[in-house]
Design a protein around this motif. Structure first.
Motif, PDB file in Angstrom:
ATOM      1  N   GLY A 113       0.836  -1.189   0.000  1.00  0.00           N
ATOM      2  CA  GLY A 113       0.000   0.000   0.000  1.00  0.00           C
ATOM      3  C   GLY A 113       0.871   1.239   0.000  1.00  0.00           C
ATOM      4  N   SER A 114       0.544   2.199  -0.832  1.00  0.00           N
ATOM      5  CA  SER A 114       1.365   3.403  -0.951  1.00  0.00           C
ATOM      6  C   SER A 114       0.694   4.644  -0.370  1.00  0.00           C
ATOM      7  CB  SER A 114       1.694   3.661  -2.425  1.00  0.00           C
ATOM      8  OG  SER A 114       0.507   3.933  -3.168  1.00  0.00           O
ATOM      9  N   GLN A 115      -0.603   4.547  -0.038  1.00  0.00           N
ATOM     10  CA  GLN A 115      -1.309   5.746   0.429  1.00  0.00           C
ATOM     11  C   GLN A 115      -2.057   5.489   1.721  1.00  0.00           C
ATOM     12  OE1 GLN A 115      -3.595   7.663  -2.663  1.00  0.00           O
ATOM     13  NE2 GLN A 115      -1.969   7.483  -4.171  1.00  0.00           N
ATOM     14  N   PHE A 118      -2.817  -1.072   3.234  1.00  0.00           N
ATOM     15  CA  PHE A 118      -2.420  -2.225   2.433  1.00  0.00           C
ATOM     16  C   PHE A 118      -3.647  -2.739   1.665  1.00  0.00           C
ATOM     17  CE2 PHE A 118       1.523  -4.090   4.762  1.00  0.00           C
ATOM     18  CZ  PHE A 118       2.234  -2.940   4.439  1.00  0.00           C
ATOM     19  N   LYS A 119      -3.380  -3.349   0.528  1.00  0.00           N
ATOM     20  CA  LYS A 119      -4.473  -3.968  -0.227  1.00  0.00           C
ATOM     21  C   LYS A 119      -5.148  -5.063   0.596  1.00  0.00           C
ATOM     22  CE  LYS A 119      -2.015  -5.065  -3.882  1.00  0.00           C
ATOM     23  NZ  LYS A 119      -1.748  -5.648  -5.211  1.00  0.00           N
ATOM     24  N   GLN A 122      -7.696  -3.423   2.887  1.00  0.00           N
ATOM     25  CA  GLN A 122      -8.891  -3.017   2.136  1.00  0.00           C
ATOM     26  C   GLN A 122      -9.730  -4.240   1.758  1.00  0.00           C
ATOM     27  OE1 GLN A 122     -10.911  -0.670   1.894  1.00  0.00           O
ATOM     28  NE2 GLN A 122     -10.225   0.714   0.246  1.00  0.00           N
ATOM     29  N   ASP A 218      -6.361  -9.185  -5.785  1.00  0.00           N
ATOM     30  CA  ASP A 218      -5.769  -8.378  -6.861  1.00  0.00           C
ATOM     31  C   ASP A 218      -5.619  -9.206  -8.134  1.00  0.00           C
ATOM     32  OD1 ASP A 218      -3.654 -10.057  -6.246  1.00  0.00           O
ATOM     33  OD2 ASP A 218      -2.350  -8.474  -5.477  1.00  0.00           O
ATOM     34  N   ASP A 246      -3.691  -0.777  -5.835  1.00  0.00           N
ATOM     35  CA  ASP A 246      -3.100   0.409  -5.215  1.00  0.00           C
ATOM     36  C   ASP A 246      -2.779   1.411  -6.318  1.00  0.00           C
ATOM     37  OD1 ASP A 246      -1.678   1.439  -2.550  1.00  0.00           O
ATOM     38  OD2 ASP A 246      -0.377   1.924  -4.242  1.00  0.00           O
ATOM     39  N   GLU A 249       0.354   1.029  -8.320  1.00  0.00           N
ATOM     40  CA  GLU A 249       0.453  -0.067  -9.274  1.00  0.00           C
ATOM     41  C   GLU A 249       0.050   0.384 -10.663  1.00  0.00           C
ATOM     42  OE1 GLU A 249      -0.405  -4.123  -6.780  1.00  0.00           O
ATOM     43  OE2 GLU A 249      -2.129  -2.856  -7.234  1.00  0.00           O
ATOM     44  N   SER A 309      -9.992   0.674  -4.904  1.00  0.00           N
ATOM     45  CA  SER A 309      -8.670   1.206  -4.594  1.00  0.00           C
ATOM     46  C   SER A 309      -8.371   1.071  -3.105  1.00  0.00           C
ATOM     47  CB  SER A 309      -8.584   2.684  -5.005  1.00  0.00           C
ATOM     48  OG  SER A 309      -7.373   3.263  -4.543  1.00  0.00           O
ATOM     49  N   ALA A 310      -7.094   0.796  -2.803  1.00  0.00           N
ATOM     50  CA  ALA A 310      -6.640   0.782  -1.411  1.00  0.00           C
ATOM     51  C   ALA A 310      -6.221   2.174  -0.960  1.00  0.00           C
ATOM     52  CB  ALA A 310      -5.463  -0.186  -1.249  1.00  0.00           C
ATOM     53  N   GLY A 311      -6.376   3.155  -1.835  1.00  0.00           N
ATOM     54  CA  GLY A 311      -5.956   4.517  -1.526  1.00  0.00           C
ATOM     55  C   GLY A 311      -7.061   5.417  -1.040  1.00  0.00           C
TER      56      GLY A 311
END
Length: 319
Positions: A113-115, A118-119, A122, A218, A246, A249, A309-311
């Protein structure tokens, strides 16, 4: 992470890295965000919430007609029979409830996860929302929670304890993943490259005709063999796919200048160069090709992936 997102995580007692029970219980009041009603007629002979055209013994009275040889004598309507001097029998319309299987992928590729989160987190949030929605509709909940190392199966059961049992599986597996060492992860990945395919095989054994099967993943490990299992499953079950992704990605973040960013995936080390337009374009093209291949396989299963989205918070996206 923005202050707004940080406040939201704190409001549901979450950190975005692993799953705790309070954040899963949060979705109990959010079931209005989903509609899991059947998209086509059920094909199984079950008892429960969905009225079928089949007539026989069941929960909902349909009509009274003349007795015919072979009718169940226990269903004779004695009041109508006495009033008309002709034997009549009661007919009922069967009610049906669906078994719903929620399949949650917590594999290595989901631990990213970048924001916001984590996926895998979510995916657990979405699975929790699905589970509470199934409970609200009165259906029976079952499913699988899996990663490369292990899987847990739950046979369809009704009522709130079934939901709590499934949420417990989510919490326990994410906790075990966070405690797993790098060496254990590398050994597990080497032994279980086809864990997604094995899960699809298990689904064919678990899911009875007329079931709703929801896969949350995913789909990085979806392949030709797994797609064949899902295609066979779709012949007698309804499939839904939710693809967790994410934002990083889809495209590399824009960066002024150049910077080498160390990355790790499936135990392998690598470097991604930020600020290079050719690399960014190649990165985006490769991701799009992967998504197109996934969509091709899923269409064979009469299924279209819904992207999550995981964001962003789940309730924001579904609203």
């Amino acid at each position: 992470m923005s202050a707004k997102h940080l406040d939201w995580l704190q409001s549901i007692s979450a950190d975005g890295l692993k799953v705790a029970m309070p954040e899963l219980l949060h979705y109990r009041s959010k079931t209005g965000l989903l509609d899991l009603s059947p998209k086509h007629g059920l094909q199984a002979r079950l008892a429960g919430q969905y009225v079928s055209a089949h007539k026989g013994r069941g929960m909902e009275f349909d009509e009274v007609r003349h007795y015919q040889p072979g009718d169940d004598i226990r269903m004779i309507d004695w009041r109508v029979t006495a009033r008309t001097n002709v034997t009549h029998t009661k007919l009922f319309r069967e009610e049906r409830e669906r078994p719903v299987f929620i399949v949650t992928d917590l594999s290595e590729s989901m631990q990213f996860g970048s924001q916001l989160m984590f996926k895998s987190v979510q995916a657990s949030h979405l699975a929790s929302l699905m589970a509470w929605s199934v409970n609200r509709m009165g259906d029976r909940l079952g499913g699988i929670v899996f990663n490369e190392q292990q899987h847990t199966e739950q046979k369809p059961k009704a009522r709130t304890p079934a939901v709590l049992h499934y949420l417990h599986h989510l919490q326990q597996m994410t906790k075990q993943i966070s405690e797993q060492t790098d060496d254990q992860t590398a050994n597990t990945n080497a032994k279980s490259d086809n864990h997604f395919t094995q899960t699809c095989m298990r689904l064919r054994r678990l899911a009875r005709p007329g079931s709703l099967v929801i896969i949350i993943s995913d789909f990085h490990n979806l392949n030709e063999v797994a797609a064949k299992h899902l295609t066979l499953l779709s012949q007698h079950c309804e499939l839904m796919a939710y693809r967790i992704f994410d934002p990083m990605e889809q495209a590399l973040p824009k960066f002024a200048g150049r910077m080498n960013l160390p990355v790790e995936y499936n135990g392998e080390q690598g470097v991604v160069t930020l600020g290079d337009k050719k690399i960014a374009q190649s990165y985006q093209t490769e991701y799009q090709q992967m998504i197109e291949q996934q969509d091709t396989w899923l269409r064979r299963c009469r299924c279209t992936a819904i992207n999550i989205s995981a964001g962003e918070p789940l309730e924001v996206q579904l609203r």
